[in-house]
Design an enzyme around this catalytic site. Structure first.
Site, short mmCIF file in Angstrom:
data_model
loop_
_atom_site.label_atom_id
_atom_site.label_comp_id
_atom_site.label_asym_id
_atom_site.label_seq_id
_atom_site.Cartn_x
_atom_site.Cartn_y
_atom_site.Cartn_z
N LYS A 112 0.85 -1.20 0.00
CA LYS A 112 0.00 0.00 0.00
C LYS A 112 0.88 1.25 0.00
CE LYS A 112 -3.94 1.86 2.66
NZ LYS A 112 -4.77 1.66 3.87
N SER B 176 -9.55 1.55 2.85
CA SER B 176 -8.71 2.30 1.95
C SER B 176 -7.66 1.47 1.21
CB SER B 176 -8.02 3.43 2.71
OG SER B 176 -7.20 2.90 3.73
N SER C 135 -9.60 -0.79 7.13
CA SER C 135 -9.06 -0.66 5.78
C SER C 135 -8.33 -1.87 5.21
CB SER C 135 -8.14 0.54 5.69
OG SER C 135 -8.91 1.70 5.50
N1 GLN Z 1 -12.91 3.72 6.24
C1 GLN Z 1 -12.34 4.20 7.47
C2 GLN Z 1 -12.04 5.68 7.36
O1 GLN Z 1 -12.38 6.22 6.38
C3 GLN Z 1 -11.13 3.39 7.85
C4 GLN Z 1 -9.91 3.79 7.12
C5 GLN Z 1 -8.72 2.97 7.51
O2 GLN Z 1 -8.83 1.95 8.17
N2 GLN Z 1 -7.57 3.45 7.11
O3 GLN Z 1 -11.47 6.27 8.23
#
Ligand code: GLN
Length: 489
Positions: A78, A153, A177
């Protein structure tokens, strides 16, 4: 040809015994070239670097190569984890042109074990989002259905694994994420216990929640990568020792006596296909000798509200460093304040700005007690809920997501709807617990379903053994996207 069949163990064994790592990298690059036009899972592909590392591996002495547990295993990382001399953007324009001078500990440990990083994957800007649509470089598509999101994400990493471009990938999980995109793309994803994997070299989003986690096509692949990455790192004061033991979970093992808690309220929050998957998984566990009972996490309904105060609050502080002076792009200005204003105004996207505003507001004098402090209290009662549940069960079974992968654009203009994607995943982050998403079946519409297991702190091994048994009990043979699936119900 997809690499769906390649496992960590088989790949490493073959390369240890002299199979060509260069060929494996070439196959990975060819697969990337074939799938990128429709998926856009990668922000950067390091073809030459990966090939040179593979050639080095081949020139190594046989005994040195045989000692590498991940010899020749291709990995996608990532793009919020730094890799020396490869551009890192975190999906943001503000970091365009930034080339880090060091490598994240999690990545360095995989490389030291013989793994080869073939590229950096797409993500929502600074990991804020659930669809990768918040990437400044355009969204990634779901390999099962390119009109749908891969989740986020870590959507690029999930799509990269699901499409068979690499054996495994790394993501980061602050509120779900790793697990949510894993569920949307039909791959396995682990959020380790907070502190289990070093955060050194992970671009900070919310430091008390962030964890690096592996994604793969099978439980054993994820376990093997996890065991290599985990463990104390002097560069991260919150890191803890890695687990000892055998990284290969026994799929045939009995689960006799294992106490599984089905979280009814979360089951009820899932759609019919998610509920069917959960019920099948519960039956499969019972068949293996586990005892499944209902448990309650009475305060889990406060999870989203608490998360969306704590995470933005920490983000507003962590993102203060992107000021146009130290990293990436710089806006024009007559004085320093104007440089800051223009750099951040032009460099950050809408969602990141929304989080910074939310977080700054929640921490402001006069509002701190009403929002931030209250969220911390919710975090404490949530931790008490889990502690109470784990007094009577060994592992929790829930859905990972409320619904299968949604359509591109569907939630883009509705942040609240987007945030609801995390309703079943934020609990593990707020409490630091390890949790794993396991693909279960495929809906009538051809989309993956998934279930989530959560264990007490540091009990990743229990997640792996339970998940491996479940994986072996799935009702239909599990294959990747592009093949006609069977319904999970
Ligand atoms: N979808 C969550 C957010 O928008 C989690 C994001 C993540 O785990 N990096 O914060």
């Amino acid at each position: 040809m997809t690499a769906w069949e390649d496992s960590v163990r088989d790949t490493a064994r073959a390369v240890q015994q002299g199979a060509s790592a260069v060929r494996l990298v070439e196959a990975s690059l060819a697969r990337i070239e074939a799938t990128e036009p429709s998926l856009h899972a990668y922000l950067h592909v390091r073809g030459d670097g990966a090939q040179a590392e593979a050639a080095q591996l081949e020139q190594m002495g046989a005994s040195a190569r045989a000692a590498l547990p991940l010899a020749g295993v291709t990995v996608a990382v990532k793009d919020n984890l730094v890799l020396k001399d490869a551009p890192t953007t975190a999906g943001s324009k503000i970091l365009a042109g930034y080339v880090p001078p060091y490598t994240a500990t999690a990545v360095a440990r995989l490389q030291a074990a013989g793994a080869i990083v073939v590229g950096k994957t797409n993500l929502d800007e600074f990991a804020m989002g659930s669809s990768t649509e918040h990437s400044a470089y355009g969204p990634t598509k779901n390999p099962w259905d390119p009109t749908r999101v891969p989740g986020g994400s870590s959507g690029g990493s999930a799509a990269a694994v699901a499409a068979g471009t690499v054996v495994v990938a790394l993501g980061s999980d602050t509120g779900g994420s790793v697990r949510q995109p894993a569920a949307f793309c039909g791959v396995v994803g682990l959020k380790p216990t907070y502190g289990r994997v070093s955060r050194y070299g992970l671009l900070a989003f919310a430091s008390s929640l962030d964890q690096v986690g592996p994604m793969g096509r099978r439980v054993a692949d994820v376990a093997q990568v996890f065991y290599v990455m985990a463990g104390r790192d002097p560069h991260d004061a919150t890191s803890v020792d890695g687990p000892a033991g055998d990284p290969t979970p026994d799929a045939g093992g009995s689960l006799k006596g294992l106490r599984v808690g089905l979280v009814d309220s979360q089951r009820a929050a899932a759609g019919p296909e998610g509920q069917a998957a959960l019920d099948q998984a519960a039956r499969a566990l019972t068949d293996r000798g586990a005892v499944v009972s209902s448990v309650d996490l009475p305060h889990s309904r406060y999870g989203i509200a608490a998360y969306y105060v704590v995470a933005p609050a920490e983000a507003s502080s962590n993102l203060a460093r992107y000021d146009g002076v130290r990293y990436g792009v710089r806006g024009e200005g007559r004085d320093l304040a104007e440089v800051y204003f223009n750099t951040r105004g032009e460099g950050f996207g809408t969602e990141v700005k929304r989080r910074i505003l939310l977080g700054t507001f929640a921490l402001a004098e006069g509002y701190y007690d009403a929002y931030y402090l209250k969220a911390l209290k919710a975090r404490t009662v949530l931790a008490q809920d889990y502690r109470a549940a784990f007094a009577s069960v060994d592992v929790l079974l829930t859905p990972t997501v409320p619904e299968p992968a949604f359509r591109l654009g569907e939630k883009l203009d509705d942040p609240w709807a987007m945030y609801q994607s995390d309703v079943m995943t934020v609990g593990a982050n707020l409490t630091g617990l390890p949790a794993l998403s396991l693909p279960w079946g495929v809906t009538e519409g051809g989309l993956p379903t998934a279930v989530q297991l959560t264990a007490p702190w540091l009990e990743e091994a229990r997640l792996f053994s339970t998940a491996a048994a479940l994986e072996a009990s799935r009702p239909h043979p599990w294959t990747g996207p592009g093949r006609k699936g069977r319904t999970g119900s």
